[in-house]
Design a protein around this motif. Structure first.
Motif, PDB file in Angstrom:
ATOM      1  N   TYR A   3       6.247  13.699  90.789  1.00 13.14           N
ATOM      2  CA  TYR A   3       6.280  12.439  90.031  1.00 13.14           C
ATOM      3  C   TYR A   3       6.655  12.647  88.561  1.00 13.14           C
ATOM      4  O   TYR A   3       7.237  11.753  87.954  1.00 13.14           O
ATOM      5  N   ASN A   4       6.294  13.777  87.981  1.00 14.34           N
ATOM      6  CA  ASN A   4       6.501  13.967  86.547  1.00 14.34           C
ATOM      7  C   ASN A   4       7.811  14.694  86.268  1.00 14.34           C
ATOM      8  O   ASN A   4       8.129  15.687  86.899  1.00 14.34           O
ATOM      9  N   ALA A   5       8.582  14.179  85.304  1.00  9.10           N
ATOM     10  CA  ALA A   5       9.849  14.774  84.866  1.00  9.10           C
ATOM     11  C   ALA A   5      10.856  14.867  86.008  1.00  9.10           C
ATOM     12  O   ALA A   5      11.481  15.904  86.228  1.00  9.10           O
ATOM     13  N   MET A   6      11.022  13.750  86.724  1.00  6.38           N
ATOM     14  CA  MET A   6      12.011  13.685  87.811  1.00  6.38           C
ATOM     15  C   MET A   6      12.341  12.230  88.107  1.00  6.38           C
ATOM     16  O   MET A   6      11.621  11.318  87.684  1.00  6.38           O
ATOM     17  N   THR A   7      13.426  12.018  88.832  1.00  9.33           N
ATOM     18  CA  THR A   7      13.830  10.667  89.189  1.00  9.33           C
ATOM     19  C   THR A   7      12.853  10.075  90.201  1.00  9.33           C
ATOM     20  O   THR A   7      12.474  10.710  91.173  1.00  9.33           O
ATOM     21  N   GLY A   8      12.459   8.838  89.949  1.00 11.25           N
ATOM     22  CA  GLY A   8      11.478   8.177  90.791  1.00 11.25           C
ATOM     23  C   GLY A   8      12.082   7.537  92.033  1.00 11.25           C
ATOM     24  O   GLY A   8      13.287   7.589  92.268  1.00 11.25           O
ATOM     25  N   LEU A   9      11.220   6.928  92.804  1.00  7.67           N
ATOM     26  CA  LEU A   9      11.622   6.264  94.044  1.00  7.67           C
ATOM     27  C   LEU A   9      12.114   4.859  93.726  1.00  7.67           C
ATOM     28  O   LEU A   9      11.342   3.997  93.301  1.00  7.67           O
ATOM     29  N   HIS A  10      13.408   4.630  93.901  1.00  7.13           N
ATOM     30  CA  HIS A  10      14.007   3.312  93.670  1.00  7.13           C
ATOM     31  C   HIS A  10      14.674   2.850  94.959  1.00  7.13           C
ATOM     32  O   HIS A  10      15.208   3.677  95.709  1.00  7.13           O
TER      33      HIS A  10
END
Length: 376
Positions: free
Chosen positions: A214-221
């Motif tokens: 979850y941290n420092a990465m592309t999230g779930l879109h």
């Protein structure tokens, strides 16, 4: 040494029993109770395998990047009091010579031994990461991923490198990912702005882990599932910082449900302010402020944590519906597999190293045993 009257934590249950230790190993689980030279009456405390932290930068006022035996030894002594009996010393994105010095210092400390937790090797976090997901890393010292750059950093000490965090979307990553995989080094996605397709490509090339999910990465879109989607739809393992700050507990439960507890690791991502009072500290050469249980750069970005693994276990046990033995597995056996020591650490079983923790109902550590010796 006999530990009696304890609640033994296995991976699938908790049972009352006793454990006999000999020559630094677990000699027998539930031996016949006769006379022993040294007996610990646990008085109903939980007995757990020692906690294993595969992502920790520092503690006790010291940091891996100091590059000295003294700093690593002090880190080991600080965290062992909280039940961590083994760890991967974790580096930062810093000048190459500083990383090389840190690598040598870890090698030296592993040879000499430490007075607290064991050092199992190194987690290189960076410098092959994205400038767009820099987090608390220093953008001045980013490098393009390549076998040559990696070999230049680790020199003759490649054997102690257990994992490398890198961004799979950066040019040159494919070759390095394959090289790491071929040499049984975990290639982990982290500090990455990868799309879902780029992340899945990295996984197909050999990446097998996610650094601080979850941290420092592309999230779930819904139009691009990002690194999070790739993590959920693949069989990679993932580590989580369970301090209640880095990840909200509902999001944590979603990850646990998607990945199953067999594929989740609890890590601290702790830095030198861990086990220290609030104040000003340094992480990767950058000034940070520790207060109210969190650590931030001067620009407000999260900069590691002051979390200890006993607190992580308590947080997850308190805020989710998982059993204590399931939560403990995520801080013991799962990271042992990650560090490739699960044949001797991470379980309470005969023949395994006598790295053990006694703690109470509040997960407050009472006694820590490393290699059959009481350390804390």
């Amino acid at each position: 040494m006999l530990i009696k009257n304890c609640k033994i934590i296995y991976t699938d249950r908790i049972e009352d029993g006793s454990v006999l230790l000999k020559n630094g190993k677990i000699a027998k689980v539930n031996p016949e109770l006769t006379t022993y030279d040294e007996v610990i009456d646990a008085k109903g405390l939980y007995l757990s395998p020692g906690f294993i932290d595969v992502h920790i930068h520092g503690a006790g006022g010291h940091d891996t990047m100091e590059g000295t035996y003294h700093s690593l030894n002090e880190i080991s002594k600080a965290i062992v009091k909280h039940g961590t009996t083994s760890f991967l010393a974790t580096t930062m994105t810093c000048p190459t010579e500083e990383i090389k010095q840190a690598v040598y210092a870890v090698y030296d400390a592993m040879l000499r031994g430490t007075k607290g937790a064991n050092i199992l090797g190194i987690h290189l976090e960076g410098p092959f990461i994205s400038p767009f997901m820099i987090g608390a890393q220093n953008p001045l010292y980013l490098q393009k991923p390549s076998i040559e750059a990696f070999e230049n950093i680790v020199g003759p000490y490649r054997s102690i490198i257990k994992s490398v965090t890198l961004a799979p979307e950066i040019e040159g990553a494919d070759e390095l990912i394959r090289f790491l995989s071929q040499h049984q080094i975990v290639a982990s996605i982290g500090h990455s702005k990868a799309t879902y397709r780029e992340a899945m490509h990295g996984i197909n090339e050999g990446m097998s882990h996610i650094t601080h999910l979850y941290n420092a990465m592309t999230g779930l879109h819904h139009r691009d599932a990002g690194v999070i989607g790739a993590a959920f739809l693949s069989d990679v393992t993932a580590e989580t910082i369970c301090d209640g700050i880095h990840i909200d507990y509902p999001a944590l439960c979603i990850a646990f449900k998607q990945k199953s507890i067999d594929n989740i690791l609890l890590v601290s991502d702790a830095m030198m302010a861990c086990c220290m009072p609030p104040g000003s500290y340094v992480l990767g050469g950058q000034n940070v402020i520790a207060k109210d249980g969190s650590v931030h750069l001067e620009n407000g970005a999260l900069a590691g944590s002051v979390l200890t693994l006993n607190k992580a276990i308590k947080n997850v046990w308190t805020h989710t519906n998982y059993t204590l033995f399931e939560v403990v597995q995520m801080a013991t056996y799962n990271p042992a597999k990650h560090a490739q020591v699960h044949d001797k650490k991470g379980l309470i079983a005969e023949g395994f190293d006598a790295d053990l923790v006694l703690f109470d109902e509040n997960i407050e550590v009472q006694t820590v045993i490393v290699g059959g010796n009481i350390i804390a």
